[in-house]
Each structure stands twice: as structure tokens, then as C-alpha cells.
Write an enzyme that holds these catalytic residues in place. Structure first.
Site, PDB file in Angstrom:
ATOM      1  N   ARG A   1      -7.246 -10.265  -5.067  1.00  0.00           N
ATOM      2  CA  ARG A   1      -5.882 -11.097  -4.480  1.00  0.00           C
ATOM      3  C   ARG A   1      -6.319 -12.347  -4.569  1.00  0.00           C
ATOM      4  O   ARG A   1      -7.367 -13.091  -4.246  1.00  0.00           O
ATOM      5  CB  ARG A   1      -5.565 -10.551  -3.225  1.00  0.00           C
TER       6      ARG A   1
ATOM      7  N   LYS B   1      -8.290 -14.936   3.498  1.00  0.00           N
ATOM      8  CA  LYS B   1      -7.220 -15.145   3.279  1.00  0.00           C
ATOM      9  C   LYS B   1      -6.788 -16.462   4.157  1.00  0.00           C
ATOM     10  O   LYS B   1      -5.997 -17.177   3.531  1.00  0.00           O
ATOM     11  CB  LYS B   1      -6.351 -14.094   4.259  1.00  0.00           C
TER      12      LYS B   1
ATOM     13  N   ASP C   1     -12.309  -7.762  -4.024  1.00  0.00           N
ATOM     14  CA  ASP C   1     -10.908  -8.141  -3.569  1.00  0.00           C
ATOM     15  C   ASP C   1     -10.511  -8.956  -4.792  1.00  0.00           C
ATOM     16  O   ASP C   1     -10.884 -10.137  -4.822  1.00  0.00           O
ATOM     17  CB  ASP C   1     -11.241  -8.801  -2.185  1.00  0.00           C
TER      18      ASP C   1
ATOM     19  N   CYS D   1       0.827  -1.034  -0.038  1.00  0.00           N
ATOM     20  CA  CYS D   1       0.031  -0.012  -0.248  1.00  0.00           C
ATOM     21  C   CYS D   1       0.847   1.258   0.000  1.00  0.00           C
ATOM     22  O   CYS D   1       1.272   1.725   1.143  1.00  0.00           O
ATOM     23  CB  CYS D   1      -0.843  -0.073   1.171  1.00  0.00           C
TER      24      CYS D   1
END
Length: 212
Positions: A143, A169, A141, A69
Site C-alpha cells: 500500500r 501509515k 505490504d 477487505c
């Protein structure tokens, strides 16, 4: 205490795609770490790992998988809690018997820096962080943690205590063969500027956050 050196720097374990390509000692304000560069089989697959203590399979290290970030980690933005999470994670890992901080170039939950800035502009117009990403044509999201699992295995890690508020996650790591023995909350004190952002992560992304 001086961190233990990792011996097999350039060797790739048989059957694994990720490989350690460089390593050095890194003294920080939180303590001394080994810093390692890890690459995968695709150009976009890369990570930096900060390692403390023994992570050779005989321990269950405290692990933080942190997505890059720039605005928060580097520039100190208070629109998010990324820098505060990074600093909290480094303090906790430095105090643990063994730990890893895996830093991944997944800016903006995987949409990239320029698109993240476009999302910021949409948020200034009234959208939340999820709505902005979706308006730009992305998932809330984007990811994927497959390479994260490979990178951990390259370090010799197959079981973790995971510093995260994100149940997805946990699910993704376990689906890629990393056993999450414990999810450890990673919730620093939030700022007023980040409150709406954190509320959206709790309500729309399912992050486990106290007070939301």
C-alpha cells in the site's frame, strides 16, 4: 445531530490532484455522516470518505484510513480483524467532535482481491500472511498512502488524530504532508481464528498491538 454539509462539492483546491466528485447524507447504525466520493489523477485513485463534524482545518479530526477487505468487511471473515476495526472506527468517529473514515480500494494490503485469495490458499498450506504475499511476488505490504494524503487535503484536513496500529501509515502520511498529531490505537477484541494473523502483523509488519 445532523452532520454539517460540505459546501464546495465539485471544486478542487488549487494545486491538489484529488477532487470531490459527489456527496450525500448517509444515515448509519453508528450515526449520520456525509459520504463523499473522491477521485485522483489516475484511474486507480479513488476513495470514499465518511465525514462527521467540521473538518475545515479549525479542528484536528479523528481519522481512520481503512483498506477495503471484502472477505472481512462484507462477508464477516474471522481470518482478519478488518470488519471489527471498521466498526470500532465508525463508533469512535461518530462520538468525536469531528472525524473522517477514508475507505480505499486496497484489497489484500494492495495486491488485489484475486491475489489475496491466492494468498489465503497459501496460508491454508502453512504460510503466514507475509510469506504468502512474498511468495506471490509482492511486498509484505504494497500500500501507498500518497493518494490518501491528497484525499484528506481535498477535504481540508492537514492534521489528524490517526486511528491506526500501523507506524508505517503514520510515517507515510507525514512524508506526504499530513501531520499526525496523535496515533490512536484501533484494536478491537480479536478472535481465536485471527490470532496468528495478528501475531504476524505485530512481529513482521511492526504493528503496535497489545498482547502480542
Amino acid at each position: 445531530m445532523r452532520p454539517k454539509r460540505i459546501k464546495s462539492v465539485r471544486a478542487t483546491r488549487q494545486g491538489q490532484k484529488a477532487r470531490i466528485v459527489a456527496k450525500a447524507l448517509l444515515p448509519t447504525q453508528y450515526g449520520r455522516f456525509n459520504i463523499l466520493g473522491i477521485e485522483g489523477g489516475k484511474p486507480e485513485e479513488s476513495a470514499v470518505a465518511l465525514v462527521r463534524g467540521r473538518v475545515d482545518g479549525r479542528s484536528i479530526p479523528l481519522v481512520r484510513i481503512h483498506s477495503q477487505c471484502l472477505t472481512g468487511d462484507v462477508l464477516g471473515s474471522q481470518r482478519c480483524d478488518c470488519r471489527a476495526q471498521l466498526e470500532l472506527s465508525l463508533r469512535k468517529i461518530a462520538a468525536a467532535p469531528a472525524g473522517v473514515l477514508l475507505y480505499l480500494p486496497q484489497e489484500g494490503r494492495g495486491i488485489g482481491l484475486m491475489n489475496k485469495l491466492r494468498a489465503y490458499e497459501l496460508q491454508d498450506g502453512g504460510m503466514d500472511t507475509v510469506e504468502a504475499n512474498q511468495h506471490l511476488g509482492f511486498a509484505a505490504d504494497s500500500r501507498d498512502y500518497g493518494f490518501s494524503a491528497e484525499a484528506l487535503r481535498a477535504l481540508g484536513v492537514r492534521r489528524v488524530r490517526l486511528l491506526s496500529n500501523n507506524p508505517d501509515k503514520v510515517r507515510q502520511l507525514e512524508s506526504h504532508g499530513i501531520k499526525v498529531v496523535q496515533r490512536v490505537p484501533c484494536q478491537p477484541r480479536g478472535t481465536d481464528a485471527a490470532r496468528s494473523y495478528l501475531l504476524t502483523k505485530s512481529v513482521k509488519l511492526g504493528h503496535v498491538l497489545a498482547g502480542f
